[in-house]
Design a protein around this motif. Sequence first.
Motif, PDB file in Angstrom:
ATOM      1  N   ASP A 147      -1.328  19.671 -33.852  1.00  0.00           N
ATOM      2  CA  ASP A 147      -0.364  21.065 -33.696  1.00  0.00           C
ATOM      3  C   ASP A 147      -1.110  22.128 -34.025  1.00  0.00           C
ATOM      4  N   HIS A 204       5.197  16.460 -41.227  1.00  0.00           N
ATOM      5  CA  HIS A 204       4.380  17.482 -40.857  1.00  0.00           C
ATOM      6  C   HIS A 204       4.622  18.532 -41.917  1.00  0.00           C
ATOM      7  N   LYS A 241      -1.678   7.806 -30.452  1.00  0.00           N
ATOM      8  CA  LYS A 241      -0.650   8.880 -30.222  1.00  0.00           C
ATOM      9  C   LYS A 241      -0.956   8.784 -28.452  1.00  0.00           C
ATOM     10  N   SER A 299       2.460   7.923 -26.385  1.00  0.00           N
ATOM     11  CA  SER A 299       2.820   8.564 -25.525  1.00  0.00           C
ATOM     12  C   SER A 299       2.936   8.117 -24.086  1.00  0.00           C
ATOM     13  N   ASP A 342       8.442  12.754 -31.709  1.00  0.00           N
ATOM     14  CA  ASP A 342       7.490  13.901 -31.684  1.00  0.00           C
ATOM     15  C   ASP A 342       7.968  15.370 -31.507  1.00  0.00           C
ATOM     16  N   SER A 343       9.347  15.407 -31.145  1.00  0.00           N
ATOM     17  CA  SER A 343      10.014  16.597 -31.158  1.00  0.00           C
ATOM     18  C   SER A 343       9.175  17.572 -30.275  1.00  0.00           C
ATOM     19  N   ASN A 344       8.800  17.093 -29.118  1.00  0.00           N
ATOM     20  CA  ASN A 344       7.971  17.685 -28.297  1.00  0.00           C
ATOM     21  C   ASN A 344       8.851  18.380 -26.937  1.00  0.00           C
ATOM     22  N   SER A 386      11.842  20.762 -25.573  1.00  0.00           N
ATOM     23  CA  SER A 386      12.300  22.105 -25.764  1.00  0.00           C
ATOM     24  C   SER A 386      13.870  21.900 -26.061  1.00  0.00           C
TER      25      SER A 386
END
Length: 717
Positions: free
Chosen positions: A219, A239, A271, A275, A284-286, A288
């Motif tokens: 990140d 994180h 990872k 994915s 993964d809070s990817n 929006s």
Amino acid sequence: METDVYGQDDNIKAVREIAVSDDELSEDTTAGRSGTYVQTIIISMRKRTHCPNGKEISSTYDVVMLLYNYCRVLSSINRDGGPYDRYPFLMFKESDMPPKSNYFKCVLCSKCTKPKERATVNKDITKYLRRKFLIEAKNGDIICNKCRHIFRKERDQKVLPCVKTSKSSSQTTATFSPPSVSLKIPSTSKSNAYCCICKKPGPKLIVISPDVRTATYVDNNILIPSGNRCCPSHICEGHLNDDALCRIKTTDESFVNRTYLLEIMNKMRKKIRESASRRLNFDDSNLSEPDYITMTGLSKINFSEVCSTLSKYLKNTPARTITTTVAIFLCKLKSGMSNRFLSTIFCVSKSSVRRAFNSVRQAFMSEFVPANLGFQHISREEIIQKHTRPLAQSMFGGIASNSAILVLDGTYIYVDKSNNFHFQRRSYSTHKGRALVKPMIVCTTTGYYVSVLGPYLADYRNNDASILTHMLKTNVEEIRDWVNEEDILFLDRGFRDAIPLFRRSRIQAEMPRFLKKGDKQFSTEDANMSRLVTKIRWIVESSNARIKTWKYLSHTLPTNQIPFIGDFVRIVCALSNKYAPPLSQCTDVESDQLEAAKMIHLSKMSNTLKEHVETENLLKKKLIWKVASECDLENFPRLDDQELRNITCGVYQMKLASSYIQEYTDEESDIFVHREDSNLLRIKIQSRHTSSKKHQLWIRYNESYIDSWYCLLPSWS
């Protein structure tokens, strides 16, 4: 005597040059008598022996300091002269004392060094300390031989020559990678004795896990050496938090070995495989913020809060995490997608989706729903103070009234036709012509859901009045203890059969007026009162529409989900109470009260234009009107949006205006002007429901505003 770099020999020499014998020391002074402390110190200093207390005088500096401290004690006891006049060396000041010795500590390990064990820091060592340890060395700082050897070893290992190995067949060159490789990647300093972020020492430090180190690199492009420690407060949900990322200090490059490189590569490979195997991943809070709202109906922060609340009732499984489980449930409620479709986008089986849906429903009903929905989750006083608009309170309760105002109505949830004949008959609605169940919604004038009761069956025995009567008689959720006599309930005309019960309970009920037998149109007073009630009661219709924005509840549900329909509606209402903004919010109390006073004043006025139309029989007279195209209507007032809102007291009519205008964009409109009174218009408006009907409308105006209007619609008196 040893040579001292700070000039201590000069001070001792001054003491030795004082020509004082042992007898003179004991003359006329108690402090100088034989065997006293001062005499012993001076003699000890002369003979380089030990003090009486057994402490060795290791240096001249210690001798002077010992003598100086004792003289300070004497000066505090005897300030009238005495031995100080004869021995001026006793009059030392603190500023005259030499500074303490420098023990030549290493700038890196802080170890005291001997002359043969130290060296001065040069430019290369300064750069090395700054790059690897974030230490700024100054001119004159020293470094011990051990730390200097470590520096030389790492410097020599940066670039190694190629090692040539000979084989019997041919000469080949094999290049071996060094144990440590320099990469142009920011890195933190390596230490396990203190926090690598805030530099706080232990002992309450935790080792940064490989997952956190990998996430930080992915990140933020920052390498954290293996074994580094940090404070527990810097890590949140696997994180580093934002505060830690702001405070972390890094170098321009990093040194990594083979083991660390392999660890990073394996983590990245894992990872990538995760994915690739999961199409929609909430862990993964990817996603929006708009993606979260579209998929779950909640913002990213609110979704995390819901997952945290339900975590005590759910658990991670090999197929899905808690976050994925909650996401499956909310996605199904929000989008109404089938289990097969959800299993495809979440890469889980259909049975796993079904179990997740059931588990999250039970978790919501355990704690979240009781805390945010129901008559017992909120007090009556809180409803009055926080969830009642001053507009409603001023129009029906009075400004100083302490009445709770509630709005009730039922909503429809459609279901499949059941194989159980008894339930099939009881769930069939003759009004809608299909099978359904009816939850009863109770909300405030701001759209806050107080409670959801039911669902109830939809046959003729369960109309709105019967449902409300059942609620009051059975005291569902202790509603009779919650509602007081002065409270006001806003209802529609379907509750008319429950009015006698309200009168016996002394509960004020407000609903639109009924058309009297034989009349074709409401009186002006009844029409105005219906408008006042509708001004407050519309909120429950918008509340029902908010429930249907969760598409699962707007679809036709299978019969196996009928027992859980009440839970689904309650969960949606609880989420709306917790996270959704109010449907109707008061921005200014004074403006609400002024609008209420204006509407009450207008409702009490008579319609003069209606009286004029009926008196002059303008409906049947046709020759007194001429087409508007033959007249000049330049003096018709042009009103802005605010002036139109002042006439309509709302925005509903303004939203419908554009649809009415579309009827006349391609053809001529039926607008007529009175031949004698040019400020009086008659308009024929096409009904939006029936093609064969046109409604008559009269408008009287002047150059600045609309004076009055009248329509033949039953409710437009």
